[in-house]
Design a protein around this motif. Structure first.
Motif, PDB file in Angstrom:
ATOM      1  N   UNK A  43       0.768  -1.088  -0.054  1.00 20.13           N
ATOM      2  CA  UNK A  43      -0.006  -0.099   0.083  1.00 20.13           C
ATOM      3  C   UNK A  43       0.731   1.213   0.213  1.00 20.13           C
ATOM      4  N   UNK A  44       1.951   1.321   0.920  1.00 19.66           N
ATOM      5  CA  UNK A  44       2.850   2.192   0.923  1.00 19.66           C
ATOM      6  C   UNK A  44       3.460   2.658  -0.380  1.00 19.66           C
ATOM      7  N   UNK A  83       3.273   6.054  -2.885  1.00 19.74           N
ATOM      8  CA  UNK A  83       4.206   6.904  -3.291  1.00 19.74           C
ATOM      9  C   UNK A  83       4.658   6.821  -4.985  1.00 19.74           C
ATOM     10  N   UNK A  84       4.084   5.817  -5.499  1.00 15.26           N
ATOM     11  CA  UNK A  84       4.180   5.629  -6.838  1.00 15.26           C
ATOM     12  C   UNK A  84       3.147   6.628  -7.447  1.00 15.26           C
ATOM     13  N   UNK A  85       2.057   6.382  -6.912  1.00  5.55           N
ATOM     14  CA  UNK A  85       1.051   7.111  -7.559  1.00  5.55           C
ATOM     15  C   UNK A  85       1.122   8.732  -7.214  1.00  5.55           C
ATOM     16  N   UNK A  86       1.669   8.933  -6.086  1.00  5.26           N
ATOM     17  CA  UNK A  86       2.120  10.407  -5.765  1.00  5.26           C
ATOM     18  C   UNK A  86       3.162  10.977  -6.876  1.00  5.26           C
ATOM     19  N   UNK A  87       4.020  10.149  -7.125  1.00  2.43           N
ATOM     20  CA  UNK A  87       5.272  10.601  -8.128  1.00  2.43           C
ATOM     21  C   UNK A  87       4.675  10.793  -9.424  1.00  2.43           C
ATOM     22  N   UNK A  88       3.820   9.711  -9.739  1.00  2.00           N
ATOM     23  CA  UNK A  88       3.230   9.989 -11.070  1.00  2.00           C
ATOM     24  C   UNK A  88       2.385  11.263 -11.421  1.00  2.00           C
ATOM     25  N   UNK A  89       1.612  11.322 -10.182  1.00  2.00           N
ATOM     26  CA  UNK A  89       0.751  12.607 -10.456  1.00  2.00           C
ATOM     27  C   UNK A  89       1.443  13.953 -10.353  1.00  2.00           C
ATOM     28  N   UNK A  90       2.488  13.867  -9.379  1.00  2.00           N
ATOM     29  CA  UNK A  90       3.425  15.128  -9.386  1.00  2.00           C
ATOM     30  C   UNK A  90       3.969  15.424 -10.726  1.00  2.00           C
ATOM     31  N   UNK A  91       4.651  14.385 -11.262  1.00  7.71           N
ATOM     32  CA  UNK A  91       5.330  14.768 -12.598  1.00  7.71           C
ATOM     33  C   UNK A  91       4.052  15.100 -13.684  1.00  7.71           C
ATOM     34  N   UNK A  92       2.908  14.557 -13.613  1.00  5.10           N
ATOM     35  CA  UNK A  92       1.839  15.081 -14.578  1.00  5.10           C
ATOM     36  C   UNK A  92       1.442  16.362 -14.477  1.00  5.10           C
ATOM     37  N   UNK A  93       1.416  16.912 -13.240  1.00  5.81           N
ATOM     38  CA  UNK A  93       0.827  18.326 -12.892  1.00  5.81           C
ATOM     39  C   UNK A  93       1.984  19.282 -12.944  1.00  5.81           C
TER      40      UNK A  93
END
Length: 214
Positions: free
Chosen positions: A6-7, A11-21
């Motif tokens: 889960x952790x 972290x993976x989703x956060x990193x991908x979302x950050x790159x997109x935004x």
């Protein structure tokens, strides 16, 4: 194992979302109506090529194609907006005192020879007109279409009001940025004239970095 999964997923989703935004910020924020594009700012008018905060320095900067002039403001005793980085006359003038101690017409001229701060060993030698402290109004008249960044050097309500009045008189609200490293001064500027762009205070810079990385 499930907690690690889960952790890691978070972290993976956060990193991908950050790159997109970061790549497409308009997904979160509407594009601002920018009045001008500024990539090159001349600090104090170009303090490494001419004596700072002089008309000669500003004319040279504009001839090079700078996007914005940066200057510092103080008030003379009779309420004239003078641009100068320091309020003290020493060591630029033969007499001691501060700009606020003199009426504008009585302000002494700069010394005939002065070291250029960011060019060790090089001396400034200005003509009689250029050795006189310039007024903010002089710059507005000389460069009506050039964006100008004004550093309000002291927490002074009269100075803030005078600068705002001059900006309004010359209809430069869309070409002028002002403020101070102190957030209290910058907030006073905003309340006085919300149509002008603001400098980032030190507090705003810290908050911006915190928001950026979270």
């Amino acid at each position: 194992m499930f907690v690690i999964f889960i952790s890691g997923s978070f972290v993976f989703c956060y990193a991908v979302a950050s790159l997109i935004f970061f790549k497409f910020p308009a997904l979160l924020h509407n594009k601002k109506d920018v009045k001008f594009i500024c990539r090159h700012i001349i600090h104090r008018g170009g303090a490494s090529e001419n004596y700072e905060n002089t008309m000669t320095a500003f004319k040279h900067a504009v001839s090079l194609g700078t996007d914005m002039l940066e200057l510092d403001c103080h008030l003379s005793r009779d309420g004239q907006v003078v641009f100068s980085h320091d309020s003290s006359l020493v060591p630029r003038i033969e007499v001691s005192g501060h700009i606020a101690d003199f009426d504008y017409d009585d302000l002494p001229s700069l010394k005939e020879k002065l070291p250029i701060d960011f060019m060790p060993g090089v001396l400034y030698s200005g003509n009689s007109d250029d050795r006189k402290f310039p007024l903010l109004e002089d710059v507005f008249k000389a460069f009506p279409n050039t964006p100008i960044n004004i550093d309000i050097k002291i927490d002074d309500d009269e100075l803030i009001t005078k600068v705002s009045d001059l900006v309004n008189t010359y209809e430069r609200q869309h070409l002028t940025v002002w403020g101070n490293m102190k957030d209290c001064v910058t907030q006073k500027c905003y309340k006085q004239n919300p149509d002008m762009c603001l400098l980032f205070s030190a507090r705003s810079v810290v908050l911006l970095l915190l928001k950026l990385y979270t």
